[in-house]
Design a protein around this motif. Structure first.
Motif, short mmCIF file in Angstrom:
data_model
loop_
_atom_site.label_atom_id
_atom_site.label_comp_id
_atom_site.label_asym_id
_atom_site.label_seq_id
_atom_site.Cartn_x
_atom_site.Cartn_y
_atom_site.Cartn_z
N LEU A 105 26.04 59.25 27.25
CA LEU A 105 25.85 57.72 27.79
C LEU A 105 26.82 57.29 28.93
CD1 LEU A 105 25.47 56.39 24.03
CD2 LEU A 105 23.83 57.11 25.84
N HIS A 106 26.42 56.62 29.60
CA HIS A 106 27.19 55.98 30.97
C HIS A 106 27.47 54.58 30.56
CE1 HIS A 106 24.87 59.52 33.24
NE2 HIS A 106 25.43 59.91 32.16
N PRO A 107 28.62 54.33 31.16
CA PRO A 107 29.11 52.94 31.36
C PRO A 107 28.06 51.94 31.92
CG PRO A 107 30.49 53.92 32.85
CD PRO A 107 29.65 55.01 32.19
N PRO A 108 27.83 50.86 31.72
CA PRO A 108 26.74 49.86 32.06
C PRO A 108 27.21 49.54 33.43
CG PRO A 108 27.50 49.17 30.09
CD PRO A 108 28.43 50.01 30.37
N GLN A 109 28.32 49.65 34.02
CA GLN A 109 28.88 49.25 35.45
C GLN A 109 28.43 50.48 36.48
OE1 GLN A 109 31.01 49.19 32.92
NE2 GLN A 109 30.98 47.09 32.31
N GLY A 110 28.09 51.56 35.88
CA GLY A 110 27.81 52.71 36.65
C GLY A 110 29.02 53.29 37.60
N MET A 111 28.59 53.39 38.91
CA MET A 111 29.79 54.07 39.49
C MET A 111 30.87 52.97 39.88
SD MET A 111 27.25 53.65 42.83
CE MET A 111 26.47 52.05 43.10
N TYR A 112 30.80 51.77 39.45
CA TYR A 112 32.11 50.91 39.69
C TYR A 112 32.73 50.48 38.35
CZ TYR A 112 29.29 49.22 43.48
OH TYR A 112 28.54 49.05 44.89
N ALA A 113 32.50 51.44 37.08
CA ALA A 113 33.31 51.33 35.95
C ALA A 113 34.78 51.97 36.11
CB ALA A 113 32.43 52.14 34.98
N GLU A 114 35.48 51.46 35.36
CA GLU A 114 36.86 51.97 35.22
C GLU A 114 36.55 53.10 34.37
OE1 GLU A 114 39.57 51.02 36.88
OE2 GLU A 114 38.55 49.60 38.15
N ALA A 115 35.92 53.06 33.57
CA ALA A 115 35.74 53.91 32.43
C ALA A 115 35.21 55.43 33.04
CB ALA A 115 34.85 53.73 31.26
N SER A 116 35.43 56.55 32.53
CA SER A 116 34.64 57.73 32.85
C SER A 116 33.23 57.58 33.14
CB SER A 116 34.90 58.79 31.66
OG SER A 116 34.15 59.92 32.03
N GLY A 117 32.61 58.44 33.90
CA GLY A 117 31.09 58.09 34.33
C GLY A 117 30.29 58.67 33.23
N SER A 118 30.64 59.39 32.27
CA SER A 118 29.76 59.72 31.10
C SER A 118 30.69 59.80 29.90
CB SER A 118 28.67 60.79 31.47
OG SER A 118 29.57 62.05 31.63
N LYS A 119 30.30 59.75 28.51
CA LYS A 119 31.06 60.32 27.62
C LYS A 119 29.77 61.09 27.02
CE LYS A 119 30.20 56.17 24.53
NZ LYS A 119 30.96 55.31 23.76
N HIS A 120 30.50 62.20 26.11
CA HIS A 120 29.51 63.28 25.50
C HIS A 120 29.82 63.47 24.08
CE1 HIS A 120 27.96 64.42 29.45
NE2 HIS A 120 29.14 63.92 29.88
N MET A 121 28.93 63.42 23.01
CA MET A 121 29.22 63.80 21.89
C MET A 121 28.09 64.95 21.53
SD MET A 121 28.27 61.66 18.30
CE MET A 121 29.35 60.29 18.47
N HIS A 122 28.73 66.01 21.18
CA HIS A 122 27.99 67.32 20.92
C HIS A 122 27.65 67.68 19.36
CE1 HIS A 122 28.39 68.85 24.87
NE2 HIS A 122 29.57 68.03 25.03
#
Length: 754
Positions: free
Chosen positions: A326-343
């Protein structure tokens, strides 16, 4: 303007990989299929118009033995051979050729379906027709079919038909999902544009357009990774629109993405921070690659909990393995990581009930719009997973059309037929066994010229200093009586080794500790050290053998790969920047990585015989690794001497069709535009040259099939005239590089029974 009426058995709307695989699978089952695509090329987000990598269950090598088979597998392997450079236009061609090879498919490119006629009340709708406009040809085409598949990604056909759907993020309370927000909203994943660069060989200046964004005034240079040599999907994080409507605001989103791409290139070329004088732009996308829009409601909604628990479904028809991404709603402008992953700890299962509409009784769906929550969609959305779902939906559609039933009725009354048909096509349903009553091979006695009965990797290559924990995975069928490792020791030391099971047969991570051994090792080089690991599991399965770190010890990599044997390295560091991808390292599949060395296991020898490579495996109903390799493997081949597998029946059989499935190493991660390259164009384990012989009534072996330069996993031979014989023999004369002959599955059918 021309008005046309077309009446195929099945209409597939959407020519991405889901739609392509759906159409091909239905056509191969004898149905007349219209494949309708609103773009000039097939492939959807993977096409040359968008150029997204085709990712799937392997998750770039995180999951083991997880590459897709069936139609998607055919495309991967063909692309590896014909397009090793990852040219996006050649990828387009491979998909187009796969469709045009099928005589039962009528292809309608540049045809935008925007009219749907449906009848019935809200809970019992029926599509009666869809109509499309063929751009550039002034043709208005009406399609009337028994069954329709919405593979549009955005879900327009189902929406116009009145199908129930979800849009945005569900509240955490709806499905009890940890990653869902507390309150439902309409936020989705955003869209992306990509760009390609090249070295022009001489200085090239760049003057940005007036609308190029000054990215130094954003968080992009700080929070994202920019490198002058990167292009294409390295810039997947150029994403925006999650807080907008990704369909209705598509033009707005495209313009914003363009402004950032031209701004990034200005930053690379003109900031003085990069060695980019000779670099130039080669291509910039103009069609945003959408990630998410409508998700239809089926009889089952797949959720985060299903994915992470690897829930088994009685109606499983496909599998996935990409992380919940999943990616942050702000996309490329987000302060958070570009994606977070649960395996999950391995691959997960997809039920057929998620592939048909809950209220439109003649509509199936495949691709991004299947019945899944927003969180679960975070993994099902990747294209190779969409493709195998497409094959399952297309197969279901073909059976519905042939039997005159709805998808729901197919699930309730003919589920076994659906699953067995998929398995016969080489589609993978993990853990489901073939029990095809028409397959004559299941009734035969199976023998072989030779069989590998022990694992011995004795050809050393480079040494590996044991500065971190490492592991080997080996099949234990039926017992392990010890293991030897080839190693160097710089001083006398004690080596600790542990044997773990993997919990589930489809998993390749340590689960429960079974045996621990501490071994004294004396100073020396290239010495074989015996590990007293003894284990007899209740049923055959894999052993995950952990060799604990020891700075005095170095192991030896083998120069040879070996089917059924894997290597792992324990790492607690992210393999990519956390600014791009946030993978929690306590997740077992992340913690234990192959690090691109899957074909270089450690030199080892088992001290007991194994039946893991028995010829009987070729008719045991499994056609991919599951608790073991599930294949036959010969002793090392000798020059000029074929290795063979033979079927013998008690009475002569009438034989009309033979299916052979060879080993194309589903552990090898393949990506269409080559996120990475293999050193070979054809899988070394694949048998290259082979012959099939029948035993005549006079006792002579007569050749009935001869094949050379094979590079395919699944080969079907239909005989011009059926033969009558009590025995068949598959002679394997040469491989594509491996010193072993290997066969996964053999099937035999009589005339009219296929």
């Amino acid at each position: 303007m021309k008005h046309e009426l077309v009446k195929p058995d099945i209409t597939v709307i959407g020519g991405g990989l889901a739609g392509v695989c759906a159409a091909i699978s239905a056509a191969r089952l004898g149905q007349q299929v219209a494949l309708v695509q609103n773009r000039p090329v097939l492939g959807g987000n993977s096409s040359s118009e968008v150029r997204v990598w085709v990712c799937g269950a392997t998750a770039h090598g995180i999951n083991r033995y997880a590459r897709e088979t069936g139609i998607m597998g055919e495309l991967f392997v063909e692309n590896q051979y014909r397009n090793p450079e990852g040219n996006p236009y050649l990828w387009d061609l491979i998909i187009l050729e796969a469709v045009r090879t099928e005589s039962n498919i009528s292809l309608y490119l540049n045809t935008d379906v925007h009219e749907v006629e449906a009848t019935g009340d809200g809970d019992e709708r029926m599509i009666t027709s869809v109509t499309g406009w063929m751009m550039g040809s002034e043709r208005k085409i009406r399609f009337e079919s028994q069954i329709y598949l919405d593979c549009t990604g955005d879900g327009l056909v189902g929406f116009l038909a009145g199908a129930k759907f979800a849009l945005g993020r569900e509240a955490r309370s709806e499905y009890g999902e940890e990653w869902a927000p507390e309150v439902a909203d309409e936020i989705t994943l955003g869209s992306t544009l990509l760009f390609y660069t090249k070295d022009a060989g001489a200085p090239v200046r760049y003057i940005p357009p007036s609308f190029a964004k000054d990215i130094t005034q954003t968080s992009i240079p700080i929070r994202r990774v920019i490198r002058s040599g990167d292009s294409g999907c390295h810039y997947w994080w150029i994403e925006w629109g999650g807080e907008h409507d990704t369909v209705h605001d598509n033009e707005l989103i495209r313009d914003e993405l363009w402004s950032v791409i031209y701004g990034i290139w200005d930053y690379i070329k003109n900031s003085g921070k990069f060695d980019a004088d000779n670099m130039t732009l080669e291509w910039i996308g103009s069609l945003p690659g959408k990630r998410e829009y409508r998700r239809f409601t089926g009889d089952y909604v797949l959720t985060q909990n299903d994915i992470i628990s690897q829930r088994e479904f009685p109606d499983a028809v496909a599998f996935g393995g990409w992380s919940i991404d999943l990616h942050p709603p702000q996309g490329m402008y987000a302060e958070a990581s570009g994606s977070k992953h649960m395996h999950a700890d391995g691959v997960y299962h997809v039920p057929f009930r998620s592939l048909y509409s809950a209220n439109v009784r003649n509509m199936l769906m495949a691709g991004r719009d299947i019945s899944a929550s927003h969180v679960a969609f975070g993994t099902t959305r990747v294209m190779a997973t969409c493709a195998v779902i497409g094959e399952a939906a297309g197969t279901g559609a073909a059976l519905c059309a042939a039997m005159g039933v709805s998808p729901r009725e197919l699930y309730a009354r003919h589920l076994a037929v659906l699953q067995q048909t998929l398995l016969r096509q080489d589609a993978s349903i993990i853990g489901v066994r073939s029990h095809d009553e028409l397959d004559l091979a299941r009734r035969a006695k199976v023998t072989a010229s030779s069989t590998l009965t022990g694992i011995a990797l004795e050809q050393p290559g480079e040494t590996y200093p044991l500065g971190t924990d490492v592991a080997l995975l080996l099949p234990v069928h039926p017992v392990l009586s010890g293991l030897e490792l080839l190693l160097d020791a710089s001083s006398d030391t004690a080596l600790t080794v542990e044997l773990w099971d993997t919990g589930r047969k489809e998993n390749y991570v340590p689960h429960s500790l079974q045996v621990t051994a501490n071994v004294n090792v004396t100073t020396g080089t290239a010495q074989w050290v015996k590990l007293p690991l003894e284990w007899r599991p209740e049923e055959p399965q894999n052993a995950f053998i952990i060799i604990r770190s020891n700075k005095a010890v170095s192991l030896y990599h083998s120069t040879e790969a070996h089917s059924g044997v894997l290597i792992f390295f324990k790492t607690e560091e992210n393999h990519v920047s956390k600014n791009l991808e946030d993978h929690a390292t306590d997740q077992p599949v992340v913690l234990w990585s192959m690090q691109g060395l899957a074909r270089q296991p450690f030199c080892c020898r088992t001290l007991s015989e194994t039946t893991a490579y028995s010829p009987e495996n070729t008719v045991n109903g499994y056609h991919r690794p599951y608790g073991g390799p599930q294949q036959w493997m010969s002793q090392p081949m000798q020059s000029g001497q074929p290795e063979w597998v033979q079927l013998t029946w008690e009475e002569p059989q009438s034989l009309a069709e033979l299916h052979l499935t060879f080993n194309d190493d589903v552990n090898e991660d393949l990506v269409n535009l080559h996120h990475h390259h293999t050193t070979f164009r054809v899988m070394p384990e694949l048998v290259r040259n082979y012959r099939v012989e029948m035993l005549s009534q006079s006792g002579e072996w007569l050749e009935i099939i001869s094949a050379a330069e094979n590079r395919k996993r699944k080969v079907i031979h239909t005989l011009d005239t059926p033969v009558y014989s009590q025995a068949l023999r598959v002679n394997m004369d040469a491989t594509n590089g491996s010193k072993y002959a290997e066969l996964i599955e053999i099937r035999a059918y009589g005339e009219g029974t296929r």
